[in-house]
Design a protein around this motif. Structure first.
Motif, PDB file in Angstrom:
ATOM      1  N   ARG A 116       0.775  -1.226  -0.116  1.00 18.49           N
ATOM      2  CA  ARG A 116       0.059   0.073   0.044  1.00 18.49           C
ATOM      3  C   ARG A 116       0.831   1.206  -0.007  1.00 18.49           C
ATOM      4  O   ARG A 116       0.587   2.147  -0.801  1.00 18.49           O
ATOM      5  CB  ARG A 116      -1.049   0.044   1.075  1.00 18.49           C
ATOM      6  N   TRP A 117       1.960   1.158   0.880  1.00 20.89           N
ATOM      7  CA  TRP A 117       2.731   2.411   0.974  1.00 20.89           C
ATOM      8  C   TRP A 117       3.548   2.731  -0.192  1.00 20.89           C
ATOM      9  O   TRP A 117       3.526   3.950  -0.846  1.00 20.89           O
ATOM     10  CB  TRP A 117       3.954   1.972   2.018  1.00 20.89           C
ATOM     11  N   LEU A 118       3.867   1.651  -1.104  1.00 23.77           N
ATOM     12  CA  LEU A 118       4.470   1.999  -2.385  1.00 23.77           C
ATOM     13  C   LEU A 118       3.663   2.408  -3.394  1.00 23.77           C
ATOM     14  O   LEU A 118       4.181   3.113  -4.279  1.00 23.77           O
ATOM     15  CB  LEU A 118       5.426   0.751  -2.862  1.00 23.77           C
ATOM     16  N   VAL A 134      -6.120   5.883  -3.882  1.00 22.13           N
ATOM     17  CA  VAL A 134      -5.241   4.884  -4.434  1.00 22.13           C
ATOM     18  C   VAL A 134      -6.016   3.627  -4.258  1.00 22.13           C
ATOM     19  O   VAL A 134      -6.034   3.162  -2.922  1.00 22.13           O
ATOM     20  CB  VAL A 134      -3.937   5.037  -4.010  1.00 22.13           C
ATOM     21  N   ILE A 135      -6.206   2.753  -5.323  1.00 17.00           N
ATOM     22  CA  ILE A 135      -6.912   1.523  -5.240  1.00 17.00           C
ATOM     23  C   ILE A 135      -6.051   0.438  -5.709  1.00 17.00           C
ATOM     24  O   ILE A 135      -5.515   0.460  -6.846  1.00 17.00           O
ATOM     25  CB  ILE A 135      -8.311   1.495  -5.746  1.00 17.00           C
ATOM     26  N   ASP A 136      -5.859  -0.538  -4.733  1.00 17.32           N
ATOM     27  CA  ASP A 136      -4.772  -1.667  -5.214  1.00 17.32           C
ATOM     28  C   ASP A 136      -5.679  -3.164  -5.061  1.00 17.32           C
ATOM     29  O   ASP A 136      -6.304  -3.415  -3.979  1.00 17.32           O
ATOM     30  CB  ASP A 136      -3.647  -1.914  -4.433  1.00 17.32           C
ATOM     31  N   ALA A 137      -6.215  -3.455  -6.417  1.00 16.84           N
ATOM     32  CA  ALA A 137      -7.157  -4.370  -6.372  1.00 16.84           C
ATOM     33  C   ALA A 137      -6.216  -5.786  -6.688  1.00 16.84           C
ATOM     34  O   ALA A 137      -5.897  -6.352  -7.792  1.00 16.84           O
ATOM     35  CB  ALA A 137      -7.909  -4.290  -7.690  1.00 16.84           C
ATOM     36  N   PHE A 145      -6.573   7.221   1.072  1.00 15.20           N
ATOM     37  CA  PHE A 145      -6.694   8.494   0.609  1.00 15.20           C
ATOM     38  C   PHE A 145      -5.527   9.258   1.067  1.00 15.20           C
ATOM     39  O   PHE A 145      -4.836   9.074   2.241  1.00 15.20           O
ATOM     40  CB  PHE A 145      -7.962   8.980   1.580  1.00 15.20           C
ATOM     41  N   ILE A 146      -4.904   9.990   0.047  1.00 15.84           N
ATOM     42  CA  ILE A 146      -3.826  11.051   0.188  1.00 15.84           C
ATOM     43  C   ILE A 146      -4.409  12.304  -0.085  1.00 15.84           C
ATOM     44  O   ILE A 146      -5.304  12.571  -1.160  1.00 15.84           O
ATOM     45  CB  ILE A 146      -2.614  10.790  -0.902  1.00 15.84           C
ATOM     46  N   ASN A 147      -4.405  13.303   1.005  1.00 15.12           N
ATOM     47  CA  ASN A 147      -4.614  14.718   0.678  1.00 15.12           C
ATOM     48  C   ASN A 147      -3.786  15.334  -0.252  1.00 15.12           C
ATOM     49  O   ASN A 147      -2.622  14.819  -0.613  1.00 15.12           O
ATOM     50  CB  ASN A 147      -4.865  15.510   1.893  1.00 15.12           C
ATOM     51  N   SER A 148      -4.155  16.719  -0.617  1.00 16.22           N
ATOM     52  CA  SER A 148      -3.146  17.537  -1.646  1.00 16.22           C
ATOM     53  C   SER A 148      -1.919  17.796  -0.974  1.00 16.22           C
ATOM     54  O   SER A 148      -1.098  17.925  -2.060  1.00 16.22           O
ATOM     55  CB  SER A 148      -4.092  18.737  -2.005  1.00 16.22           C
ATOM     56  N   THR A 149      -1.635  17.639   0.038  1.00 18.69           N
ATOM     57  CA  THR A 149      -0.213  18.063   0.629  1.00 18.69           C
ATOM     58  C   THR A 149       0.425  16.654   0.978  1.00 18.69           C
ATOM     59  O   THR A 149       1.660  16.854   1.081  1.00 18.69           O
ATOM     60  CB  THR A 149      -0.525  18.706   2.014  1.00 18.69           C
ATOM     61  N   GLY A 150       0.097  15.610   0.452  1.00 16.73           N
ATOM     62  CA  GLY A 150       0.719  14.258   0.541  1.00 16.73           C
ATOM     63  C   GLY A 150       0.663  13.729   1.779  1.00 16.73           C
ATOM     64  O   GLY A 150       1.357  12.396   2.086  1.00 16.73           O
ATOM     65  N   LEU A 151      -0.354  14.148   2.657  1.00 16.46           N
ATOM     66  CA  LEU A 151      -0.561  13.030   3.793  1.00 16.46           C
ATOM     67  C   LEU A 151      -1.476  11.853   3.690  1.00 16.46           C
ATOM     68  O   LEU A 151      -2.332  12.306   2.961  1.00 16.46           O
ATOM     69  CB  LEU A 151      -1.300  14.148   4.970  1.00 16.46           C
ATOM     70  N   PHE A 152      -0.956  10.875   4.053  1.00 13.05           N
ATOM     71  CA  PHE A 152      -1.791   9.906   3.815  1.00 13.05           C
ATOM     72  C   PHE A 152      -2.582   9.517   5.098  1.00 13.05           C
ATOM     73  O   PHE A 152      -2.033   9.453   6.334  1.00 13.05           O
ATOM     74  CB  PHE A 152      -0.983   8.322   3.685  1.00 13.05           C
ATOM     75  N   LEU A 225     -10.917  15.428  -7.022  1.00 13.77           N
ATOM     76  CA  LEU A 225     -10.280  13.978  -6.599  1.00 13.77           C
ATOM     77  C   LEU A 225      -9.815  13.479  -7.891  1.00 13.77           C
ATOM     78  O   LEU A 225     -10.760  13.041  -8.656  1.00 13.77           O
ATOM     79  CB  LEU A 225     -11.658  13.337  -5.749  1.00 13.77           C
ATOM     80  N   LYS A 226      -8.496  12.841  -7.368  1.00 15.60           N
ATOM     81  CA  LYS A 226      -8.106  11.829  -8.487  1.00 15.60           C
ATOM     82  C   LYS A 226      -8.266  10.389  -7.839  1.00 15.60           C
ATOM     83  O   LYS A 226      -8.011  10.353  -6.919  1.00 15.60           O
ATOM     84  CB  LYS A 226      -6.733  12.406  -8.973  1.00 15.60           C
TER      85      LYS A 226
END
Length: 265
Positions: A116-118, A134-137, A145-152, A225-226
């Motif tokens: 997940r981190w990578l 970020v979805i990992d299937a 979810f990561i916000n616009s500043t890069g905080l997970f 949201l991306k």
């Protein structure tokens, strides 16, 4: 040259560091993709022996970097293969408090899966400065979810398609089904055989959970949201989702490359 290994629950992906810029560019055909990274499925037999066969055909790298679920039985096998082929000890990465533009908001960093981190690191590299899901299937489906500043800020873990199917097999006595083939052949709600009913039921269950999460985040962030998806079942999920989801292959492997690059490896 470095060798990169992404070890999952069902398969191993490996690549050469020198091939990663091409993979990250997205400018390749499906046939070329097979040469950019290699996939070894555990279901096909002895994955360690197959990996050793691959590695014996390669010159000795400067280093080997790997991501692997904590406590995995694969770790000693990977160490043995690298030792036998090249007399190299692989480096296993782990989530950090901060890495490559991502700040880790997990309460206990050690609990966060390295895959997940990578994947988040890679997604942030491609799409900076935007709130993002970020979805990992894979075996499990993670929605982070990561916000616009890069905080997970956290996420969810739900069963993947094969995990749902295996649960029905083990707990309800229903047949075992290969979701990769059955679901792709005919996606419908009106299934007239049990195998198709199971495969499509699993697919629609997963997609419903993903779309529910997307809908809640879209209420807050709307078009800012991306959404990106990776993993073995990404294409199948994307095929029926009502949302526009950007499919980016091999995000954990790319994230591993970015980490090694930031460490000047």
């Amino acid at each position: 040259m470095e060798i990169l290994l992404d070890i999952g629950n069902r398969r191993i992906k490996w690549a050469k560091g020198i091939d990663m810029p091409k993979l990250m560019s997205g400018k390749y055909t499906p046939a070329q993709q097979e040469n950019l990274y290699h996939v070894i499925n555990f279901a096909t037999g002895d994955a360690a022996s197959e990996l050793e066969r691959h590695f014996r055909a390669e010159p000795k790298p400067d280093s080997v970097w790997a991501s692997c679920p904590g406590g995995s039985d694969a770790i000693p096998e990977i160490e043995k293969v690298c030792r036998v082929c090249w007399n190299i000890q692989p480096h296993f990465v782990a989530p950090a408090d901060y890495e490559s533009g991502i700040k880790n908001g997990y309460l206990d960093t050690r609990q966060l899966g390295v895959d997940r981190w990578l994947a988040m690191i890679a997604a942030r590299h491609f799409i900076p400065d935007r709130p993002m899901l970020v979805i990992d299937a894979g075996t499990a489906i993670t929605i982070d979810f990561i916000n616009s500043t890069g905080l997970f800020e956290g996420g969810m873990i739900i069963p993947g398609l094969m995990t749902i199917i295996e649960s029905l097999n083990q707990r309800a006595g229903l047949p075992s089904v290969d979701a990769d083939t059955t679901g792709k052949e005919h996606i419908t709600l009106q299934n007239r055989d049990t195998h198709s009913a199971i495969a499509n039921g699993a697919l629609h269950t997963a997609v419903s959970a993903i779309e529910s999460a997307i809908a809640q985040y879209k209420k807050e962030f709307d078009n800012h949201l991306k959404i990106v998806i990776t993993g073995g079942d990404a294409a199948l999920i994307n095929r029926i989702s009502k949302y526009r989801i950007t499919e980016l292959p091999a995000l954990p492997l790319i994230g591993l490359f970015l980490v090694t690059r930031d460490h000047d490896c």
